[in-house]
Design a protein around this motif. Structure first.
Motif, mmCIF file in Angstrom:
data_model
loop_
_atom_site.group_PDB
_atom_site.id
_atom_site.type_symbol
_atom_site.label_atom_id
_atom_site.label_comp_id
_atom_site.label_asym_id
_atom_site.label_seq_id
_atom_site.Cartn_x
_atom_site.Cartn_y
_atom_site.Cartn_z
ATOM 1 N N GLY A 1 36.289 -25.823 11.580
ATOM 2 C CA GLY A 1 37.074 -26.291 12.720
ATOM 3 C C GLY A 1 36.219 -26.445 13.961
ATOM 4 O O GLY A 1 35.198 -25.767 14.136
ATOM 5 N N ARG A 2 36.658 -27.342 14.850
ATOM 6 C CA ARG A 2 35.884 -27.670 16.035
ATOM 7 C C ARG A 2 36.159 -26.738 17.208
ATOM 8 O O ARG A 2 35.397 -26.712 18.170
ATOM 9 N N GLU A 3 37.250 -25.984 17.164
ATOM 10 C CA GLU A 3 37.645 -25.140 18.295
ATOM 11 C C GLU A 3 37.657 -23.671 17.876
ATOM 12 O O GLU A 3 38.684 -23.147 17.438
ATOM 13 N N PRO A 4 36.554 -22.968 18.017
ATOM 14 C CA PRO A 4 36.512 -21.574 17.570
ATOM 15 C C PRO A 4 37.298 -20.646 18.494
ATOM 16 O O PRO A 4 37.431 -20.906 19.696
ATOM 17 N N THR A 5 37.811 -19.589 17.918
ATOM 18 C CA THR A 5 38.404 -18.496 18.683
ATOM 19 C C THR A 5 37.387 -17.357 18.710
ATOM 20 O O THR A 5 36.378 -17.385 17.987
ATOM 21 N N VAL A 6 37.667 -16.355 19.520
ATOM 22 C CA VAL A 6 36.769 -15.200 19.542
ATOM 23 C C VAL A 6 36.695 -14.579 18.154
ATOM 24 O O VAL A 6 35.617 -14.213 17.670
ATOM 25 N N GLU A 7 37.835 -14.500 17.483
ATOM 26 C CA GLU A 7 37.873 -13.886 16.155
ATOM 27 C C GLU A 7 37.102 -14.714 15.123
ATOM 28 O O GLU A 7 36.312 -14.176 14.334
ATOM 29 N N SER A 8 37.320 -16.033 15.119
ATOM 30 C CA SER A 8 36.653 -16.863 14.106
ATOM 31 C C SER A 8 35.148 -16.936 14.350
ATOM 32 O O SER A 8 34.348 -16.907 13.401
ATOM 33 N N LEU A 9 34.743 -17.009 15.612
ATOM 34 C CA LEU A 9 33.312 -17.071 15.897
ATOM 35 C C LEU A 9 32.651 -15.721 15.650
ATOM 36 O O LEU A 9 31.506 -15.647 15.182
ATOM 37 N N SER A 10 33.373 -14.653 15.914
ATOM 38 C CA SER A 10 32.845 -13.323 15.640
ATOM 39 C C SER A 10 32.611 -13.135 14.141
ATOM 40 O O SER A 10 31.600 -12.548 13.722
ATOM 41 N N ALA A 11 33.525 -13.662 13.323
ATOM 42 C CA ALA A 11 33.363 -13.571 11.871
ATOM 43 C C ALA A 11 32.137 -14.365 11.413
ATOM 44 O O ALA A 11 31.373 -13.919 10.541
ATOM 45 N N ALA A 12 31.943 -15.550 11.991
ATOM 46 C CA ALA A 12 30.774 -16.350 11.635
ATOM 47 C C ALA A 12 29.491 -15.656 12.075
ATOM 48 O O ALA A 12 28.476 -15.663 11.355
ATOM 49 N N LEU A 13 29.521 -15.046 13.246
ATOM 50 C CA LEU A 13 28.348 -14.318 13.722
ATOM 51 C C LEU A 13 28.018 -13.125 12.832
ATOM 52 O O LEU A 13 26.846 -12.793 12.621
ATOM 53 N N ALA A 14 29.046 -12.478 12.305
ATOM 54 C CA ALA A 14 28.811 -11.348 11.407
ATOM 55 C C ALA A 14 27.967 -11.778 10.213
ATOM 56 O O ALA A 14 27.050 -11.063 9.786
ATOM 57 N N LEU A 15 28.253 -12.958 9.678
ATOM 58 C CA LEU A 15 27.463 -13.475 8.553
ATOM 59 C C LEU A 15 26.043 -13.801 9.005
ATOM 60 O O LEU A 15 25.059 -13.474 8.337
ATOM 61 N N ALA A 16 25.921 -14.462 10.168
ATOM 62 C CA ALA A 16 24.593 -14.859 10.646
ATOM 63 C C ALA A 16 23.719 -13.653 10.978
ATOM 64 O O ALA A 16 22.496 -13.688 10.787
ATOM 65 N N LEU A 17 24.329 -12.587 11.484
ATOM 66 C CA LEU A 17 23.571 -11.409 11.900
ATOM 67 C C LEU A 17 23.268 -10.447 10.755
ATOM 68 O O LEU A 17 22.570 -9.448 10.955
#
Length: 403
Positions: A355-371
């Motif tokens: 999705g093009r419009e991240p929320t704090v929750e969705s972006l935090s989940a993606a960051l968890a994978l990246a980190l």
């Protein structure tokens, strides 16, 4: 050897051309560059040691608006760019041996080369616009294909019709003025049967992605030896590696509230933030010391020192982060960006946000994978496999062509 390089598009379409121009100049070739007259791009050519010959309107004047350009605007811009290429390139190409072009559908460039009897090369930085039996075309302004159509050959035929609708009338009008016959298929004429792909083979393999005989040179990189600002150096040294957040040239396309969302998502992981203002003019949401805003900065020096790179998925940012071994979170908006996001996820060097419009929750989940440590390890392995000699390969090919 005299070479004319031409492009029109965002920074991702201009900086690689500056990289190739710099390498050609080092090898003794007389090099000219036609590109949009934006101040950012003039600075890139200054670093390359090559003057910028203005081509068409500034990109920022087209994209840096409250809303994305409309379809009507696209049908106005296309003939304007065709006219600009015929006018500008006809003069700039005098005495040249070859004209290499890239960027937004460069209709008009091959026509000038044809009239002047010089070599012509079409280069691209991804495979999205190259006809393929295996993949459908990307979105383009114009009449959509019938709903439910799944045959890729038919879909690419419709894509060619959309290109003709955008550029055909203007192109053939200018061709007639210089005594050239009309072109029936603008897209295929521009692309040629043997385009060059200036992208890393690991990030963007050509095999199985197009029906054309692609020559893959590797990415064109403009070396950057600029030091980081002293205050940024101090910020980096003051704690653990931060998360970099930037959306480049995405002025009208940047997700609403992305600065706040990205900062809060990074803080949820205990991470500080380096926020790149970019054309979207991103800004910190408070005065806390864990967020540092930067303007134009040397990403080649910065990315090896960050924990992750959150960005829009432009070819340039994706490639720079990959070569730095920095895990990525890609929040794609338009054009080739979803394909870069998918490739980052496929390689395991980061996350593709859905999705093009991240929320704090969705972006935090993606960051968890990246980190995650395994993502950092995989990113390091891909970085080690990346090649940096793309401009040398391209320069050698041009030399052989002219010889």
């Amino acid at each position: 050897m005299r070479v004319l390089l031409s492009t029109w598009g965002s920074r991702g379409d201009v900086e690689p051309v500056a990289g190739l121009a710099a390498r050609l100049r080092e090898l003794g070739a007389e090099t000219r560059v036609c590109a949009p007259p934006d101040e950012d791009f003039k600075a890139l050519m200054d670093r390359a040691g090559v003057p910028l010959i203005p081509l068409g309107p500034s990109v920022r004047s087209v994209v840096a608006r409250p809303k994305p350009p409309s379809e009507k605007a696209a049908f106005s811009l296309a003939p304007e760019l065709v006219a600009a290429r015929f006018e500008t390139l006809s003069t700039a190409a005098e005495g040249c041996d070859v004209l290499l072009t890239t960027g937004l559908m460069p209709a008009g460039a091959r026509d000038v080369a044809e009239k002047m009897g010089i070599h012509y090369v079409l280069a691209c930085f991804h495979t999205l616009g190259l006809p393929s039996r295996h993949f459908p075309p990307g979105k383009r302004p114009g009449a959509p294909s019938p709903e439910g159509e799944t045959d890729n050959r038919v879909l690419w035929k419709h894509d060619a019709e959309r290109v003709n609708a955008l550029y055909g009338e203007a192109l053939n009008s200018h061709r007639a003025k210089i005594g050239l016959p009309p072109v029936d298929n603008v897209r295929d004429y521009v692309l040629t049967e043997r385009p060059w792909l200036a992208a890393d083979a690991t990030l963007c393999p050509a095999a199985g992605r197009t029906d054309l005989d692609v020559v893959q040179t590797g990415a064109w990189i403009l070396p950057d030896d600029r030091p980081l600002p002293a205050d940024l150096e101090a910020f980096l040294d003051a704690g653990e590696p931060p998360v970099y957040v930037g959306f480049g040239s995405m002025a009208a396309y940047a997700p609403k509230g992305i600065a706040r969302v990205a900062i809060e998502a990074s803080r949820a992981h205990g991470r500080r933030v380096v926020l790149a203002r970019g054309w979207a003019d991103l800004a910190p949401v408070d005065d806390l010391a864990d967020c540092f805003a930067v303007g134009e900065v040397n990403q080649q020096a910065l990315f090896p020192r960050v924990a992750a790179v959150v960005h829009h998925g432009g070819a340039g940012t994706t490639g720079t982060a990959a070569r730095a071994g920095a895990p990525q979170v890609v929040v794609p908006q338009i054009a080739d960006q979803p394909s870069w996001a998918a490739r980052v996820a496929e390689l395991g060097i980061g996350a593709a946000h859905e999705g093009r419009e991240p929320t704090v929750e969705s972006l935090s989940a993606a960051l968890a994978l990246a980190l995650a440590p395994e993502t950092r390890e995989r990113a390091g392995a891909v970085a080690a496999a990346s090649r940096t000699d793309g401009t040398t390969m391209a320069a050698n090919l041009l030399h052989d062509m002219v010889s």
